[in-house]
Design a protein around this motif. Structure first.
Motif, PDB file in Angstrom:
ATOM      1  N   THR A 220       0.876  -1.169   0.000  1.00 28.97           N
ATOM      2  CA  THR A 220       0.000   0.000   0.000  1.00 28.97           C
ATOM      3  C   THR A 220       0.904   1.206   0.000  1.00 28.97           C
ATOM      4  N   LYS A 221       1.176   1.758  -1.178  1.00 26.97           N
ATOM      5  CA  LYS A 221       2.111   2.875  -1.233  1.00 26.97           C
ATOM      6  C   LYS A 221       1.404   4.207  -1.019  1.00 26.97           C
ATOM      7  N   ARG A 222       1.748   4.821   0.096  1.00 21.95           N
ATOM      8  CA  ARG A 222       1.219   6.150   0.409  1.00 21.95           C
ATOM      9  C   ARG A 222       2.267   7.178  -0.009  1.00 21.95           C
ATOM     10  N   PRO A 223       1.830   8.288  -0.597  1.00 21.75           N
ATOM     11  CA  PRO A 223       2.790   9.312  -0.982  1.00 21.75           C
ATOM     12  C   PRO A 223       3.386   9.958   0.271  1.00 21.75           C
ATOM     13  N   PRO A 224       4.661  10.351   0.212  1.00 28.81           N
ATOM     14  CA  PRO A 224       5.256  10.997   1.385  1.00 28.81           C
ATOM     15  C   PRO A 224       4.574  12.323   1.685  1.00 28.81           C
ATOM     16  N   LEU A 225       4.543  12.673   2.967  1.00 28.53           N
ATOM     17  CA  LEU A 225       3.945  13.946   3.375  1.00 28.53           C
ATOM     18  C   LEU A 225       5.053  14.899   3.801  1.00 28.53           C
ATOM     19  N   TYR A 226       4.757  16.176   3.680  1.00 27.01           N
ATOM     20  CA  TYR A 226       5.748  17.217   3.969  1.00 27.01           C
ATOM     21  C   TYR A 226       5.184  18.209   4.972  1.00 27.01           C
ATOM     22  N   LYS A 227       5.991  18.515   5.984  1.00 29.93           N
ATOM     23  CA  LYS A 227       5.630  19.523   6.974  1.00 29.93           C
ATOM     24  C   LYS A 227       5.983  20.887   6.412  1.00 29.93           C
ATOM     25  N   VAL A 228       5.078  21.827   6.526  1.00 26.15           N
ATOM     26  CA  VAL A 228       5.388  23.213   6.172  1.00 26.15           C
ATOM     27  C   VAL A 228       5.688  23.946   7.480  1.00 26.15           C
ATOM     28  N   LEU A 229       6.879  24.564   7.534  1.00 23.04           N
ATOM     29  CA  LEU A 229       7.372  25.208   8.746  1.00 23.04           C
ATOM     30  C   LEU A 229       7.431  26.719   8.567  1.00 23.04           C
ATOM     31  N   LEU A 230       7.045  27.424   9.609  1.00 24.15           N
ATOM     32  CA  LEU A 230       7.173  28.873   9.628  1.00 24.15           C
ATOM     33  C   LEU A 230       8.275  29.217  10.628  1.00 24.15           C
ATOM     34  N   LEU A 231       9.185  30.113  10.227  1.00 17.46           N
ATOM     35  CA  LEU A 231      10.336  30.468  11.061  1.00 17.46           C
ATOM     36  C   LEU A 231      10.167  31.853  11.671  1.00 17.46           C
ATOM     37  N   ASN A 232      10.668  32.011  12.876  1.00 16.65           N
ATOM     38  CA  ASN A 232      10.618  33.315  13.529  1.00 16.65           C
ATOM     39  C   ASN A 232      11.690  34.241  12.955  1.00 16.65           C
ATOM     40  N   ASP A 233      11.449  35.535  13.071  1.00 17.67           N
ATOM     41  CA  ASP A 233      12.466  36.555  12.795  1.00 17.67           C
ATOM     42  C   ASP A 233      12.131  37.747  13.673  1.00 17.67           C
TER      43      ASP A 233
ATOM     44  N   ARG B 171       7.563  38.660   0.552  1.00 21.79           N
ATOM     45  CA  ARG B 171       8.465  39.477  -0.277  1.00 21.79           C
ATOM     46  C   ARG B 171       7.740  40.725  -0.787  1.00 21.79           C
ATOM     47  N   ARG B 172       6.506  40.541  -1.262  1.00 24.48           N
ATOM     48  CA  ARG B 172       5.740  41.682  -1.776  1.00 24.48           C
ATOM     49  C   ARG B 172       5.487  42.733  -0.712  1.00 24.48           C
ATOM     50  N   HIS B 173       5.394  42.284   0.551  1.00 17.74           N
ATOM     51  CA  HIS B 173       5.188  43.234   1.654  1.00 17.74           C
ATOM     52  C   HIS B 173       6.501  43.616   2.328  1.00 17.74           C
ATOM     53  N   GLN B 174       7.596  43.162   1.765  1.00 17.04           N
ATOM     54  CA  GLN B 174       8.947  43.489   2.246  1.00 17.04           C
ATOM     55  C   GLN B 174       9.180  43.078   3.694  1.00 17.04           C
ATOM     56  N   HIS B 175       8.671  41.874   4.017  1.00 13.90           N
ATOM     57  CA  HIS B 175       8.936  41.302   5.339  1.00 13.90           C
ATOM     58  C   HIS B 175       9.869  40.093   5.147  1.00 13.90           C
ATOM     59  N   PRO B 176      10.756  39.860   6.114  1.00 10.21           N
ATOM     60  CA  PRO B 176      11.743  38.769   5.966  1.00 10.21           C
ATOM     61  C   PRO B 176      11.227  37.387   6.378  1.00 10.21           C
ATOM     62  N   LEU B 177       9.937  37.261   6.550  1.00 11.42           N
ATOM     63  CA  LEU B 177       9.326  35.986   6.970  1.00 11.42           C
ATOM     64  C   LEU B 177       9.799  34.821   6.094  1.00 11.42           C
ATOM     65  N   GLN B 178      10.186  33.727   6.747  1.00 10.77           N
ATOM     66  CA  GLN B 178      10.660  32.543   6.033  1.00 10.77           C
ATOM     67  C   GLN B 178       9.741  31.346   6.277  1.00 10.77           C
ATOM     68  N   CYS B 179       9.476  30.638   5.200  1.00 11.13           N
ATOM     69  CA  CYS B 179       8.629  29.442   5.239  1.00 11.13           C
ATOM     70  C   CYS B 179       9.349  28.353   4.466  1.00 11.13           C
ATOM     71  N   THR B 180       9.449  27.167   5.054  1.00 17.66           N
ATOM     72  CA  THR B 180      10.148  26.054   4.395  1.00 17.66           C
ATOM     73  C   THR B 180       9.329  24.776   4.544  1.00 17.66           C
ATOM     74  N   MET B 181       9.794  23.725   3.860  1.00 23.63           N
ATOM     75  CA  MET B 181       9.123  22.433   3.994  1.00 23.63           C
ATOM     76  C   MET B 181      10.155  21.340   4.243  1.00 23.63           C
ATOM     77  N   GLU B 182       9.723  20.279   4.915  1.00 21.55           N
ATOM     78  CA  GLU B 182      10.612  19.124   5.095  1.00 21.55           C
ATOM     79  C   GLU B 182       9.775  17.851   5.114  1.00 21.55           C
ATOM     80  N   LYS B 183      10.386  16.786   4.598  1.00 20.79           N
ATOM     81  CA  LYS B 183       9.720  15.487   4.552  1.00 20.79           C
ATOM     82  C   LYS B 183       9.411  15.038   5.965  1.00 20.79           C
ATOM     83  N   GLU B 184       8.202  14.556   6.164  1.00 22.05           N
ATOM     84  CA  GLU B 184       7.735  14.140   7.500  1.00 22.05           C
ATOM     85  C   GLU B 184       8.523  12.928   7.999  1.00 22.05           C
TER      86      GLU B 184
END
Ligand code: TYC
Length: 102
Positions: A18-31, A89-102
Motif C-alpha cells: 500500500t504505497k502512500r505518498p510521502p507527506l511534507y511539513k510546512v514550517l514557519l520560522l521566527n524573525d 516578499r511583496r510586503h517586504q517582510h523577511p518571513l521565512q517558510c520552508t518544507m521538510e519530509k515528515e
C-alpha cells in the motif's frame, strides 16, 4: 532455496503493497522584524486558520523559533511555501517558510 548447497534464497515480502505518498511539513520560522499581525494574516489566508488559531501558532513560532503550520503532499506544500514567500516578499517582510519530509 536455490538448490545449491548453501541457502542463498531470497526472502520475499508477501504483504500487500500500500504505497502512500510521502507527506511534507510546512514550517514557519521566527524573525525579529515581521509584524505579528502579518504572520497571523498569513496563517488565516494560506492555511485556513481561524484568527484565534492563527494567533496561537504565531505566538508559538515567536517563542520557540519554528512551528509546523500544516502537513501536505509535496505539490501542495511547495505551493504553500511559494505563496507565503511571495506574499512576504511583496510586503517586504523577511518571513521565512520552508518544507521538510515528515
Ligand atoms: N518575532 C516577530 C516579532 O516580534 C513576530 C513573528 C512571529 C515573526 C512569527 C515571524 O514566523 C514569525 N514582531
Amino acid at each position: 532455496d536455490d538448490g545449491g548447497g548453501s541457502d542463498t534464497s531470497v526472502v520475499t515480502d508477501t504483504r500487500p503493497k500500500t504505497k502512500r505518498p510521502p507527506l511534507y511539513k510546512v514550517l514557519l520560522l521566527n524573525d525579529d522584524y515581521t509584524p505579528m499581525e502579518f504572520v497571523v494574516a498569513v496563517l488565516e489566508r494560506f492555511f485556513g486558520m481561524s484568527h484565534a488559531q492563527a494567533f496561537e501558532i504565531m505566538l508559538t513560532v515567536h517563542k520557540k523559533g519554528v512551528a509546523v503550520v500544516g502537513v501536505f503532499s509535496h505539490e501542495i506544500a511547495e505551493t504553500k511555501v511559494a505563496q507565503v514567500m511571495d506574499f512576504a516578499r511583496r510586503h517586504q517582510h523577511p518571513l521565512q517558510c520552508t518544507m521538510e519530509k515528515e
